[in-house]
Design a protein around this motif. Structure first.
Motif, short mmCIF file in Angstrom:
data_model
loop_
_atom_site.label_atom_id
_atom_site.label_comp_id
_atom_site.label_asym_id
_atom_site.label_seq_id
_atom_site.Cartn_x
_atom_site.Cartn_y
_atom_site.Cartn_z
N ASP A 158 -8.56 2.78 -1.40
CA ASP A 158 -7.66 2.74 -2.56
C ASP A 158 -8.03 1.58 -3.48
O ASP A 158 -7.87 1.67 -4.70
CB ASP A 158 -6.20 2.59 -2.12
CG ASP A 158 -5.64 3.87 -1.52
OD1 ASP A 158 -6.33 4.91 -1.57
OD2 ASP A 158 -4.51 3.84 -0.98
N SER A 216 0.84 -1.20 0.00
CA SER A 216 0.00 0.00 0.00
C SER A 216 0.87 1.25 0.00
O SER A 216 2.02 1.23 0.47
CB SER A 216 -0.93 0.02 1.22
OG SER A 216 -0.21 0.30 2.40
N LYS A 217 0.30 2.33 -0.52
CA LYS A 217 1.03 3.62 -0.57
C LYS A 217 1.27 4.14 0.84
O LYS A 217 2.29 4.79 1.09
CB LYS A 217 0.21 4.64 -1.38
CG LYS A 217 0.03 4.27 -2.85
CD LYS A 217 1.32 4.44 -3.64
CE LYS A 217 1.07 4.30 -5.13
NZ LYS A 217 2.32 4.36 -5.91
N MET A 235 -3.14 -5.29 2.77
CA MET A 235 -3.77 -5.22 1.45
C MET A 235 -4.87 -6.28 1.50
O MET A 235 -4.57 -7.47 1.47
CB MET A 235 -2.75 -5.53 0.37
CG MET A 235 -3.33 -5.74 -1.01
SD MET A 235 -3.75 -4.17 -1.76
CE MET A 235 -4.38 -4.67 -3.33
N PRO A 257 1.05 -4.09 -5.35
CA PRO A 257 -0.11 -4.59 -4.62
C PRO A 257 -0.40 -6.05 -4.95
O PRO A 257 0.18 -6.61 -5.89
CB PRO A 257 -1.24 -3.68 -5.12
CG PRO A 257 -0.80 -3.24 -6.48
CD PRO A 257 0.69 -3.15 -6.43
N GLU A 299 -6.41 1.72 2.92
CA GLU A 299 -6.14 0.39 2.35
C GLU A 299 -7.40 -0.19 1.70
O GLU A 299 -7.29 -1.02 0.80
CB GLU A 299 -5.60 -0.56 3.42
CG GLU A 299 -4.19 -0.27 3.87
CD GLU A 299 -4.07 0.91 4.84
OE1 GLU A 299 -2.95 1.30 5.17
OE2 GLU A 299 -5.12 1.46 5.27
#
Length: 378
Positions: free
Chosen positions: A319, A166-167, A295, A185, A316
């Motif tokens: 997105d 995740s970012k 994720m 991902p 999470e």
């Protein structure tokens, strides 16, 4: 752009409990990666824990030495709370250090504690951070917390590359350690929908008659909010909570106590195989009320079966779903109740989201792309 390495690699993986197994998201990811890497001609060895399935010995599968071309090795494991992961990771790291491997791929922060060991013996080490595990309820104090924090630091210090899902986690490593990571991902596969047979016979469930939660029964999944909210919803639909407990059944028992006055709430226990496919295929709405995720593979899977999803507003989850799901304010029981009531009253809204769910998610998250990007890192 980096060129993909065409040579056949010898790859070792550890950090998962066991494959083949659906004990958690890590196990699913490792199996998906390994089967595809083997299909491309690479040699892959997975180091599995000893001991029993996390949801009980009745779910134990045979100890295989090979699965879909993946070599499986079981390492010694101390089956005591908090020691299973530590002991199995140590022995797996030791085997990797002395084995003839080009790449050692470690999954999760705890097992990454031993990243230095294969590194010491000249191996290339990759660590995938599946989530910030020290934030989870069971690792917030004591030895486990210290071990996982140190595992995170060892990943930073010893891994040749760190993969994040995740970012948010990518930003965390940049801000906390100044360490660059690679964002790859998870993926998801297309799934064929199944008619309700096993779930009809065993649990009395039919298509669109129930709202589904599927995952490990742990505090950070937000199950408590879901039960509290659902008890206030005016509907004849059932709430199905599918999944096993993790480590101890204390939390699961508390949730059953909380739900026992409402006959619409059903706990199935751990599910796998056709029963799992049927639960995903026939749900009216899938709910993921988590406070914390890495994720969320169950969310990807739910959407791949064409489900309408209702998720908490943590990054999470949002997105992943973008504008293809309903969202409620994290840990807000009242907002969750209102959103549940809304979807129960407005079938048209639900069906509209169901229509585009599968195509959207399978295009966005593809396992073959994940494998290609991972092999480029190797």
């Amino acid at each position: 752009m980096m060129e993909q390495c065409k040579e056949k690699l010898n790859i070792a993986m550890f950090g998962q409990k066991r494959i083949p197994s659906r004990e958690g998201g890590v196990e699913i990811v490792v199996e998906e990666l390994c089967t595809r890497m083997v299909a491309q001609g690479h040699n892959v060895t997975c180091y599995n824990r000893g001991g029993h399935h996390v949801s009980g010995s009745e779910y134990d599968s045979k100890r295989l030495k090979e699965y879909k071309g993946i070599k499986l090795k079981t390492v010694p494991t101390i089956e005591k709370k908090g020691l299973a992961a530590v002991s199995s990771s140590f022995f797996a790291a030791l085997c990797c250090a002395f084995g003839k491997y080009d790449v050692v791929h470690i999954h999760a922060e705890g097992p990454a504690f031993f990243a230095w060991l294969p590194k010491l013996f000249g191996k290339k080490v990759i660590v995938t951070i599946h989530g910030l595990d020290w934030q989870r309820e069971k690792w917030k104090s004591g030895f486990g917390s210290k071990f996982i924090h140190q595992g995170e630091k060892n990943a930073v210090n010893y891994a040749d590359e760190i993969i994040v899902l995740s970012k948010g986690v990518q930003d965390y490593f940049e801000k906390t350690y100044g360490r660059k990571t690679v964002f790859i991902p998870n993926g998801v596969s297309n799934h064929i929908e199944r008619k309700p047979q096993i779930i009809k016979n065993k649990f009395g469930l039919d298509k669109d008659e129930y709202i589904l939660f599927l995952g490990r029964l742990v505090p950070e999944k937000g199950i408590k909010y879901l039960i509290e909210a659902f008890k206030q919803v005016d509907t004849e639909k059932k709430l199905v909570i599918a999944g096993g407990s993790s480590d101890t059944s204390e939390f699961e028992n508390k949730m059953k106590e909380l739900a026992k006055a409402d006959k619409r709430i059903l706990f199935t226990g751990f599910v796998q195989g056709q029963a799992l496919e049927e639960l995903y295929s026939n749900a009216y709405v899938y709910v993921l009320p988590s406070d914390l995720e890495g994720m969320p593979l169950s969310l990807l899977e739910a959407m791949s079966y064409g489900n309408c999803c209702l998720v908490s507003d943590i990054n999470e989850c949002t997105d992943v779903v973008e504008d293809k799901a309903f969202v409620f304010k994290r840990s807000d029981i009242n907002d969750l109740k209102n959103k549940l009531q809304d979807v129960c009253c407005h079938t048209g809204k639900v069906m509209k989201i169901k229509k585009n769910s599968s195509e959207f998610i399978c295009k966005k998250y593809n396992w073959n792309n994940v494998v290609e990007e991972t092999l480029i890192i190797y």
